[in-house]
Design a protein around this motif. Structure first.
Motif, PDB file in Angstrom:
ATOM      1  N   UNK A  27       5.888 -14.719  -8.035  1.00 42.88           N
ATOM      2  CA  UNK A  27       4.832 -13.790  -8.410  1.00 42.88           C
ATOM      3  C   UNK A  27       4.925 -12.539  -7.551  1.00 42.88           C
ATOM      4  N   UNK A  28       5.068 -11.396  -8.210  1.00 45.85           N
ATOM      5  CA  UNK A  28       5.200 -10.113  -7.533  1.00 45.85           C
ATOM      6  C   UNK A  28       3.969  -9.268  -7.837  1.00 45.85           C
ATOM      7  N   UNK A  29       3.220  -8.937  -6.802  1.00 48.79           N
ATOM      8  CA  UNK A  29       2.124  -7.994  -6.952  1.00 48.79           C
ATOM      9  C   UNK A  29       2.693  -6.574  -6.836  1.00 48.79           C
ATOM     10  N   UNK A  66      -4.591   0.314  -3.664  1.00 54.52           N
ATOM     11  CA  UNK A  66      -5.392  -0.775  -4.210  1.00 54.52           C
ATOM     12  C   UNK A  66      -4.671  -2.104  -4.059  1.00 54.52           C
ATOM     13  N   UNK A  67      -3.353  -2.065  -4.107  1.00 58.35           N
ATOM     14  CA  UNK A  67      -2.534  -3.263  -3.922  1.00 58.35           C
ATOM     15  C   UNK A  67      -2.774  -3.871  -2.537  1.00 58.35           C
ATOM     16  N   UNK A  68      -2.767  -3.040  -1.523  1.00 61.42           N
ATOM     17  CA  UNK A  68      -3.029  -3.515  -0.165  1.00 61.42           C
ATOM     18  C   UNK A  68      -4.441  -4.073  -0.057  1.00 61.42           C
ATOM     19  N   UNK A  69      -5.394  -3.402  -0.652  1.00 62.81           N
ATOM     20  CA  UNK A  69      -6.783  -3.866  -0.595  1.00 62.81           C
ATOM     21  C   UNK A  69      -6.932  -5.235  -1.233  1.00 62.81           C
ATOM     22  N   UNK A  85       5.466  -2.053  -3.686  1.00 59.92           N
ATOM     23  CA  UNK A  85       4.799  -0.819  -4.058  1.00 59.92           C
ATOM     24  C   UNK A  85       3.974  -0.184  -2.959  1.00 59.92           C
ATOM     25  N   UNK A  86       3.960  -0.778  -1.763  1.00 55.18           N
ATOM     26  CA  UNK A  86       3.390  -0.069  -0.628  1.00 55.18           C
ATOM     27  C   UNK A  86       4.378   1.011  -0.204  1.00 55.18           C
ATOM     28  N   UNK A  87       3.943   1.891   0.690  1.00 50.99           N
ATOM     29  CA  UNK A  87       4.873   2.878   1.232  1.00 50.99           C
ATOM     30  C   UNK A  87       4.703   2.978   2.737  1.00 50.99           C
ATOM     31  N   UNK A 245       8.534   6.745   0.796  1.00 48.20           N
ATOM     32  CA  UNK A 245       9.499   5.658   0.689  1.00 48.20           C
ATOM     33  C   UNK A 245       8.719   4.425   0.247  1.00 48.20           C
ATOM     34  N   UNK A 246       9.016   3.913  -0.935  1.00 45.20           N
ATOM     35  CA  UNK A 246       8.323   2.738  -1.463  1.00 45.20           C
ATOM     36  C   UNK A 246       9.071   1.475  -1.050  1.00 45.20           C
ATOM     37  N   UNK A 247       8.295   0.448  -0.706  1.00 44.25           N
ATOM     38  CA  UNK A 247       8.888  -0.743  -0.100  1.00 44.25           C
ATOM     39  C   UNK A 247       8.344  -2.021  -0.718  1.00 44.25           C
ATOM     40  N   UNK A 248       9.045  -3.116  -0.410  1.00 45.93           N
ATOM     41  CA  UNK A 248       8.582  -4.453  -0.787  1.00 45.93           C
ATOM     42  C   UNK A 248       8.728  -5.375   0.409  1.00 45.93           C
ATOM     43  N   UNK A 249       7.893  -6.404   0.448  1.00 47.34           N
ATOM     44  CA  UNK A 249       7.956  -7.384   1.514  1.00 47.34           C
ATOM     45  C   UNK A 249       7.610  -8.772   1.003  1.00 47.34           C
TER      46      UNK A 249
END
Length: 330
Positions: A27-29, A66-69, A85-87, A245-249
């Motif tokens: 599952x990828x948010x 909103x993703x982080x929230x 999708x965070x940066x 710079x958009x990232x994933x973790x």
């Protein structure tokens, strides 16, 4: 025969159900536009499922902030395995909140214009924020002061819910420092509205509600390549352009860590990276310039790249937000 057929059918159904149950789910948010029908999500899903033997599922959460929230709110109850999708303006907050685990990878072949060594996040694309306009616009502003002095109307995004909105705050803060409040006060009467996310803002711009919209230097590539419309440009600002710079973790609570690690490696492979330019309309993080589609060579190239590192961004974020709120509330 009439007695055994239901038993056989039930047995086959049980076997089929067990096979489905054994297929691991990742599952990828992510943000709305990434998971949309026209975004990278559908193609990434097909490409990764060909190699993972899994079911890749995207959950759209609004825009990047909103993703982080949402991840903070869900905490250990989250179903997310990957956050994408965070940066760089948000990653310090994500690490501090304990949301992500270290990825343990040594990425090769990155083509970012800056060095990358973050242990928690890997980049998947990047770009420069810019104000997009139609090419028939007269007197396109060439810096923030000229924009503030002009009659040009703009649509921007809310920095509390949107990564472009937060990027604009960082852009002004990086370029002007202590004068940021003065710049925002000058821009206040140019702002038509502040939207929750990028999609709403760009839609208003396309509907003719504003002369310019906060987006990216790469946005005109969409109109040029997908619509064969060269009538859009990105204003080149003399003070430089802030880089995103958009990232994933990997989410720390994932119960499929090996599958999550496989996705992270896949994300910087050509199979993923070649999808980005003409779906997310950004520069891929691990693809050479000569491999970009025709049309990307026509885009505005900033003379100066501006960026705060993750810790700097975290340090100035609250003050920059307060300055913005104060100026726009007058």
């Amino acid at each position: 025969m009439k007695l055994t057929t239901p038993i056989i059918a039930a047995g086959l159904s049980t076997i089929a159900g067990a096979a489905v149950a054994q297929t691991p789910v990742l599952t990828v948010y992510t943000y709305d536009s990434f998971a949309s029908d026209w975004g990278p999500g559908p193609q990434v899903e097909v490409a990764f499922e060909e190699v993972c033997g899994c079911d890749l599922q995207f959950t759209a959460t609004g825009d990047g902030a909103a993703l982080l929230s949402r991840l903070r709110l869900e905490g250990t109850r989250t179903e997310a395995d990957i956050v994408l999708g965070l940066d760089t303006n948000l990653i310090a907050a994500a690490v501090e909140a304990g949301i992500v685990a270290e990825h343990g990878l040594s990425p090769e072949g990155l083509t970012l214009p800056v060095a990358w060594d973050d242990p928690h996040f890997l980049p998947f694309d990047w770009g420069y924020f810019a104000f997009v306009h139609r090419t028939d616009m007269a007197d396109v502003p060439t810096n923030f002061e000229a924009l503030a002095a002009s009659d040009a109307s703009i649509v921007i995004q809310d920095p509390r819910s949107s990564t472009p909105g937060l990027g604009l705050l960082m852009w002004v803060q990086n370029a002007y420092g202590d004068r940021a409040g003065e710049i925002w006060a000058g821009l206040a009467d140019n702002v038509v509205t502040v939207t929750p996310g990028w999609s709403e803002a760009y839609g208003l711009f396309l509907d003719g509600e504003a002369d310019m919209v906060l987006s990216y230097t790469t946005s005109p590539a969409y109109h040029l390549i997908a619509e064969e419309d060269p009538g859009f440009g990105a204003a080149a600002f003399e003070e430089g352009h802030y880089m995103q710079i958009e990232v994933a973790g990997v989410v720390a609570t994932t119960d499929v860590p090996d599958l999550a690690a496989q996705f992270m490696e896949f994300m910087i492979s050509p199979a993923f990276q070649e999808i980005i330019p003409t779906t997310n309309w950004m520069y891929p993080a691990a693809l050479a310039a000569e491999d970009l589609p025709d049309g990307f060579d026509t885009l505005t190239q900033p003379e100066q790249a501006l960026i705060f590192d993750a810790d700097e961004a975290a340090a100035v974020r609250e003050d920059a937000l307060a300055t913005w709120q104060d100026a726009l509330s007058q």
